[in-house]
Motif scaffolding. Sequence first.
Motif, mmCIF file in Angstrom:
data_model
loop_
_atom_site.group_PDB
_atom_site.id
_atom_site.type_symbol
_atom_site.label_atom_id
_atom_site.label_comp_id
_atom_site.label_asym_id
_atom_site.label_seq_id
_atom_site.Cartn_x
_atom_site.Cartn_y
_atom_site.Cartn_z
ATOM 1 N N SER A 221 46.639 63.128 -3.352
ATOM 2 C CA SER A 221 45.819 64.317 -3.615
ATOM 3 C C SER A 221 44.682 63.944 -4.569
ATOM 4 O O SER A 221 44.819 63.018 -5.390
ATOM 5 C CB SER A 221 46.677 65.428 -4.223
ATOM 6 N N SER A 222 43.570 64.673 -4.484
ATOM 7 C CA SER A 222 42.406 64.306 -5.306
ATOM 8 C C SER A 222 41.572 65.537 -5.644
ATOM 9 O O SER A 222 41.739 66.604 -5.061
ATOM 10 C CB SER A 222 41.533 63.302 -4.544
ATOM 11 N N CYS A 223 40.662 65.342 -6.634
ATOM 12 C CA CYS A 223 39.754 66.401 -7.056
ATOM 13 C C CYS A 223 38.420 65.757 -7.461
ATOM 14 O O CYS A 223 38.390 64.614 -7.955
ATOM 15 C CB CYS A 223 40.357 67.195 -8.221
ATOM 16 N N HIS B 214 42.819 71.880 -11.422
ATOM 17 C CA HIS B 214 42.257 72.383 -10.165
ATOM 18 C C HIS B 214 43.247 72.171 -9.017
ATOM 19 O O HIS B 214 43.427 73.045 -8.166
ATOM 20 C CB HIS B 214 40.920 71.690 -9.871
ATOM 21 N N ILE B 215 43.904 71.014 -9.013
ATOM 22 C CA ILE B 215 44.956 70.765 -8.018
ATOM 23 C C ILE B 215 46.121 71.723 -8.271
ATOM 24 O O ILE B 215 46.706 72.280 -7.333
ATOM 25 C CB ILE B 215 45.425 69.298 -8.070
ATOM 26 N N GLN C 251 42.438 71.677 1.698
ATOM 27 C CA GLN C 251 41.186 71.558 0.954
ATOM 28 C C GLN C 251 40.810 72.923 0.380
ATOM 29 O O GLN C 251 41.009 73.948 1.029
ATOM 30 C CB GLN C 251 40.076 71.029 1.864
ATOM 31 N N SER C 252 40.287 72.917 -0.835
ATOM 32 C CA SER C 252 39.906 74.173 -1.479
ATOM 33 C C SER C 252 38.764 73.929 -2.455
ATOM 34 O O SER C 252 38.450 72.779 -2.808
ATOM 35 C CB SER C 252 41.097 74.772 -2.228
ATOM 36 N N GLN D 237 47.419 75.540 -17.255
ATOM 37 C CA GLN D 237 46.005 75.839 -17.103
ATOM 38 C C GLN D 237 45.659 76.058 -15.624
ATOM 39 O O GLN D 237 44.839 76.914 -15.283
ATOM 40 C CB GLN D 237 45.161 74.693 -17.680
ATOM 41 N N GLY D 238 46.331 75.295 -14.753
ATOM 42 C CA GLY D 238 46.136 75.487 -13.321
ATOM 43 C C GLY D 238 46.571 76.864 -12.879
ATOM 44 O O GLY D 238 45.906 77.516 -12.064
#
Length: 530
Positions: free
Chosen positions: A71-73, A83-84, A50-51, A29-30
């Motif tokens: 890492s985080s979202c 998303h990552i 970062q995005s 899905q990413g």
Amino acid sequence: MLKLQIPKNRMNYLIKQIPLHFDAAVLEQGWEYYHKGRVADVDLKGTSIQSTVAGKRLHNTTVNLENFQDSSCSCSFDGFCQHIGATFFSLYAPYGRPELLLQQLKQQIFARKKPLRGASPAQERKEAAKATKPEETALPADWHRFFEGRFHGFSISHQHSIETFYDSALESLPGFAADWKSSMREIYMLHIVLFMMRKIEQFYQETKSSYLSYYHENGCKIAAKNCEDKLAQLTQGMDLNASFAAEPKHMLATLKMLGEFALQGKDSPIDWLFVYRFIWWKLSAQTTAQKEEIQRLDALLSKKDQPAKRKDALIAARAHFHIIQGDTDSAFKLLELLAHPHAKDYFLYLNYYYNDQQWNDMLVWLRWLFKSIAQANHDDFRTFCQYWLDTTKHLESDSEWVQVMESLLPRSYYYYTAYLLQTKRYRQWVDLQLANRISPLNLYTLELKAIEEHDAALLLPLYHQAAERAVLEKNRASYKTAVRLLKKLHSLYKQLGQNDRWEHYVYRLADKFSRLRAFQEELKKGKWIR
């Protein structure tokens, strides 16, 4: 289009981390998010990326390049989200095709979670239950089946796949034997390396016709060398003879498997001949096992119409047992039958005798290898010369080394010329430069200065030759080069107190090239002629 490109080592780190933290469906899905252009505002902040990724709403992601687990979202997903994953694929885009990488990573995720595939659901559950952990009492062939199950479906799809496989195997497989007794655990570790070697060879064969074959081949060779180094490291920390005494059944099975891998004569990035001989040499006390292996090799060698490469491998293996038994003459006699001798195949012995400081044995092998070294590649030729030089330091005379270097000219030029300077044989050094038509302008200033301080007269012919060769090129630039050489020549004559000889030489040179007006002008500028 994304313009940010992170360093390759950081990209490799991310590639290794993704299959350890992602579910395959989430990762796919990413990729879809990335493919649909939903990743924006990608920027490097310290050691993190970062995005902004557009889902049902905008989400801010942070990908840590040093500790991926951090890492985080901003989304509500519990774990590593799409998303990552989308940000990761956008970072990979400058290096290759993300859709190919996706398939590779999914295979690794499936291999990690479902070791065995291809059977019926009932069979798969039954086999998976059996293969969740290798058995300490199982034979090496069973361990290899388990290894295959863990990496079922793994294939090469991007340039870093080989590194990923190597790291993943070393990270995931040893832990299964953590509570085994030490003798069995050591043999198990040995088989992990043999498994990696066999898989690397398989990857190499499968990708030879690929449009990325150069990158895959290079990756396979690097991983193969890492495996060989790992094997040497493992065996340094274990006593194979003690392992044989403790686990004879497993060691015999290991040697049988090694023989099957190593003596096929295939085109391979793995130096199987080295692996085979290295392990057998470590088992020098196992005379019974040696006799059985010798009988097997003799039987294989007696067969007719074998491919040349396979026969060469068998000959080298059989000769190795002569060497183990101290019968070097018989080994050399057998090795004369090789169809395609390669000097590097015998550096194993040079290295052994060098480390053991057995200089007479070194000399015997160096003399034998001399016949094949002229056709060796650059790296092997350099290794041979260095071994010769190191051995010469422990002999009463260096006359044989000098003869060898002279006979190997011009390939041995750099080694020979350095040695002549080191031993202060300056006249021979100058003669070598003259024979190879080397201009002093192409030599190191410190080398020329050392000779000048010893005897400046030795340099006269070197500058004479170079100056006249420059004049014969017959162009304005070469005349200027000739004058530059003549200036140094003039200073040498002055230093020697031979101004009369200098004047005689210059007028003779001017007369010899009297028709070259531009050269005559350069001589006049230097005020050497009127």
